[in-house]
Write an enzyme that holds these catalytic residues in place. Structure first.
Site, short mmCIF file in Angstrom:
data_model
loop_
_atom_site.label_atom_id
_atom_site.label_comp_id
_atom_site.label_asym_id
_atom_site.label_seq_id
_atom_site.Cartn_x
_atom_site.Cartn_y
_atom_site.Cartn_z
N ARG A 1 -20.24 -51.19 -31.57
CA ARG A 1 -18.84 -50.75 -31.51
C ARG A 1 -18.13 -51.27 -30.26
NH1 ARG A 1 -19.16 -45.25 -31.82
NH2 ARG A 1 -19.47 -45.54 -34.03
N CYS B 1 -26.39 -42.61 -31.95
CA CYS B 1 -25.31 -43.46 -31.45
C CYS B 1 -25.53 -43.55 -29.95
CB CYS B 1 -23.96 -42.84 -31.79
SG CYS B 1 -22.56 -43.71 -31.02
N CYS C 1 -19.99 -36.90 -36.23
CA CYS C 1 -20.67 -37.28 -34.99
C CYS C 1 -20.22 -36.31 -33.91
CB CYS C 1 -20.27 -38.71 -34.61
SG CYS C 1 -20.99 -39.26 -33.03
N CYS D 1 -16.11 -30.49 -16.31
CA CYS D 1 -17.56 -30.70 -16.49
C CYS D 1 -18.29 -30.63 -15.15
CB CYS D 1 -17.79 -32.06 -17.17
SG CYS D 1 -19.53 -32.37 -17.53
N CYS E 1 -15.69 -38.22 -34.64
CA CYS E 1 -16.58 -37.96 -33.49
C CYS E 1 -15.96 -36.93 -32.57
CB CYS E 1 -16.79 -39.24 -32.69
SG CYS E 1 -17.31 -40.64 -33.68
N CYS F 1 -20.61 -37.88 -13.16
CA CYS F 1 -20.58 -39.26 -13.66
C CYS F 1 -19.37 -39.99 -13.04
CB CYS F 1 -20.50 -39.27 -15.18
SG CYS F 1 -21.77 -38.21 -15.94
N CYS G 1 -16.04 -40.86 -14.97
CA CYS G 1 -15.48 -39.92 -15.94
C CYS G 1 -14.30 -39.11 -15.42
CB CYS G 1 -16.58 -39.00 -16.45
SG CYS G 1 -16.02 -37.96 -17.82
N1 SAM Z 1 -20.58 -35.05 -21.84
C1 SAM Z 1 -21.16 -35.86 -22.83
C2 SAM Z 1 -22.02 -36.98 -22.28
O1 SAM Z 1 -21.93 -37.28 -21.10
O2 SAM Z 1 -22.80 -37.52 -23.06
C3 SAM Z 1 -20.18 -36.42 -23.83
C4 SAM Z 1 -18.87 -36.98 -23.40
S1 SAM Z 1 -18.89 -38.47 -22.39
C5 SAM Z 1 -17.22 -38.55 -21.99
C6 SAM Z 1 -19.24 -39.77 -23.57
C7 SAM Z 1 -19.28 -41.19 -23.07
O3 SAM Z 1 -17.96 -41.67 -22.83
C8 SAM Z 1 -19.99 -41.51 -21.78
O4 SAM Z 1 -21.36 -41.54 -21.93
C9 SAM Z 1 -19.43 -42.86 -21.42
O5 SAM Z 1 -20.19 -43.89 -22.01
C10 SAM Z 1 -18.04 -42.84 -22.05
N2 SAM Z 1 -16.98 -42.83 -21.03
C11 SAM Z 1 -16.55 -41.75 -20.35
N3 SAM Z 1 -15.60 -42.10 -19.47
C12 SAM Z 1 -15.41 -43.44 -19.59
C13 SAM Z 1 -14.56 -44.39 -18.95
N4 SAM Z 1 -13.72 -44.03 -17.98
N5 SAM Z 1 -14.63 -45.68 -19.33
C14 SAM Z 1 -15.50 -46.05 -20.31
N6 SAM Z 1 -16.32 -45.20 -20.93
C15 SAM Z 1 -16.29 -43.91 -20.59
FE1 SF4 Z 2 -19.46 -34.61 -18.07
FE2 SF4 Z 2 -18.05 -36.84 -18.25
FE3 SF4 Z 2 -20.56 -36.96 -17.41
FE4 SF4 Z 2 -20.07 -36.36 -19.99
S1 SF4 Z 2 -19.62 -38.30 -18.96
S2 SF4 Z 2 -21.52 -35.33 -18.62
S3 SF4 Z 2 -18.15 -35.23 -19.75
S4 SF4 Z 2 -18.84 -35.92 -16.36
#
Ligand code: SAM
Ligand code: SF4
Ligand code: DTB
Length: 341
Positions: free
Chosen positions: A278, A196, A136, A61, A105, A65, A68
């Site tokens: 959740r 959500c 979802c 990606c 989802c 973030c 992530c």
């Molecule tokens: N890329 C999209 C986005 O950012 O909305 C969808 C996927 S993203 C992985 C979805 C959510 O997963 C994030 O907004 C975050 O809340 C959660 N998430 C991702 N990595 C995480 C982690 N290491 N611990 C807890 N929650 C996490």
């Molecule tokens: Fe990309 Fe992860 Fe951020 Fe979603 S949460 S936009 S998958 S870096």
């Protein structure tokens, strides 16, 4: 209308930061009592909604973030995969349904979908919906027209988290803004898709920031139908792998106090009385005792199945045993007491 009768009627009202902070500051037992009281006015107290996750496009990606595992900017050792084929997705959805989930989802590691990707995902939504599951997706930021295309394919929910309070967002993500998140949420609402939307705790934020996150979620109008509260999964190689609490309320030995996680769930329940809250990522790490407290605090949904997107989750047999010990049962589709929520 009094606060209590508003809560009974499921009518959202505007919350102030001081009110939300006051809920966080209550003695634990008083907060649990309020949360359980509100919960019972709106839901069957022993029913839990089950959603199963599938990562349909993993890794690589463009976004940064800090939590992530899937950002191309972090060296987490995660192998990048292309978008899954529809047949594989349908097989996973059927298995999830047979294991008891009512919602499926599908998550993609994108800043947002290209139109070609969106067509493919719409095909998946159509077929998963035909299995009798709620659908979802979480695909990142949407461009004009994309939410409508997903709605036309039969999408029930779009997940797009605020993740943290606006004041802290820039310390976690720099490649898009909190305002961008709100913009996509508005597009989802306007298309008539259920929202959500939740966040993450344990990223080194203060209690004030946690209260700010819940405040921003609760003041969305209408409130999100589903509110995932994630405990940060500390993934090696991500900037937040060593996230530590800065001290203050909710910290314990340099980390987030698990009771602070329970409080966050309870405050979400009190402020969003008719939403499904959740208990999301981090269940492994929290353990069964703390999970039981989360259910008592008003959590009434979980991710079901041994994998989240890229990290682990308790397996189905462990959850069945926990539900049996607590007298909980899986919620059938549309188990809400309040019509339309
Ligand atoms: N890329 C999209 C986005 O950012 O909305 C969808 C996927 S993203 C992985 C979805 C959510 O997963 C994030 O907004 C975050 O809340 C959660 N998430 C991702 N990595 C995480 C982690 N290491 N611990 C807890 N929650 C996490
Ligand atoms: Fe990309 Fe992860 Fe951020 Fe979603 S949460 S936009 S998958 S870096
Ligand atoms: C949400 O709030 N949590 C889910 C889902 N929405 C997409 C994702 C949790 C991801 C946990 C880390 C991982 O497995 O990569």
């Amino acid at each position: 209308m009094s606060d209590l009768s508003q809560a009974r009627a499921g009518v959202a009202r505007h919350w102030s930061l001081a009110e939300v902070e006051a809920l966080f500051a209550l003695p634990f037992n008083d907060l649990m009592f309020q949360a359980q009281t509100v919960h019972r006015q709106h839901f069957d107290a022993n029913a839990v909604q089950l959603s199963t996750l599938l990562s349909i496009k993993t890794g690589g990606c463009s976004e940064d973030c800090g939590y992530c595992s899937q950002s191309a900017r972090h060296d987490t050792g995660l192998e990048r995969e292309k978008l899954m084929e529809v047949d594989e997705v349908v097989a996973a959805a059927r298995a999830a349904r047979d294991a008891g989930a009512t919602r499926f989802c599908m998550g993609a590691a994108w800043r947002g979908p290209k139109d070609k990707d969106l067509d493919a995902v719409a095909g998946m939504v159509r077929e998963v919906k035909a299995l009798g599951l709620e659908t979802c997706v979480t695909l990142g930021m949407l461009k004009p027209g994309q939410a409508e295309a997903l709605k036309a394919a039969g999408l029930d929910y779009y997940n797009h988290n605020l993740d943290t309070a606006s004041e802290f967002y820039g310390q976690v993500v720099t490649t898009h803004t909190h305002a961008d998140r709100l913009d996509t949420l508005a597009k989802v609402r306007d298309a008539g898709i259920h929202v959500c939307c939740g966040g993450i705790v344990g990223m080194g934020e203060s209690r004030r920031v946690r209260a700010g996150l819940i405040l921003e979620l609760a003041n969305l109008d209408p409130q999100p139908e589903s509110v995932p509260i994630n405990m940060l999964v500390k993934v090696p190689g991500t900037p937040l792998a060593d996230a530590a609490e800065q001290g203050g309320e909710g910290a314990l030995n340099g980390d987030l106090d698990p009771f602070e996680f329970v409080r966050t769930i309870a405050v979400a329940r009190v402020t969003m009385p008719a939403s499904h809250v959740r208990l999301s990522a981090g269940r492994h790490e929290l353990g069964e005792g703390v999970q039981a407290l989360c259910f008592l605090a008003g959590a009434n949904s979980i991710f079901h199945g041994d994998k989240l997107l890229t990290t682990g989750n308790p397996d189905v047999t462990a959850d069945q045993a926990l539900f049996a010990r607590l007298g909980l049962r899986a919620e059938p589709v549309s188990g809400r007491r309040c019509a339309g929520h």
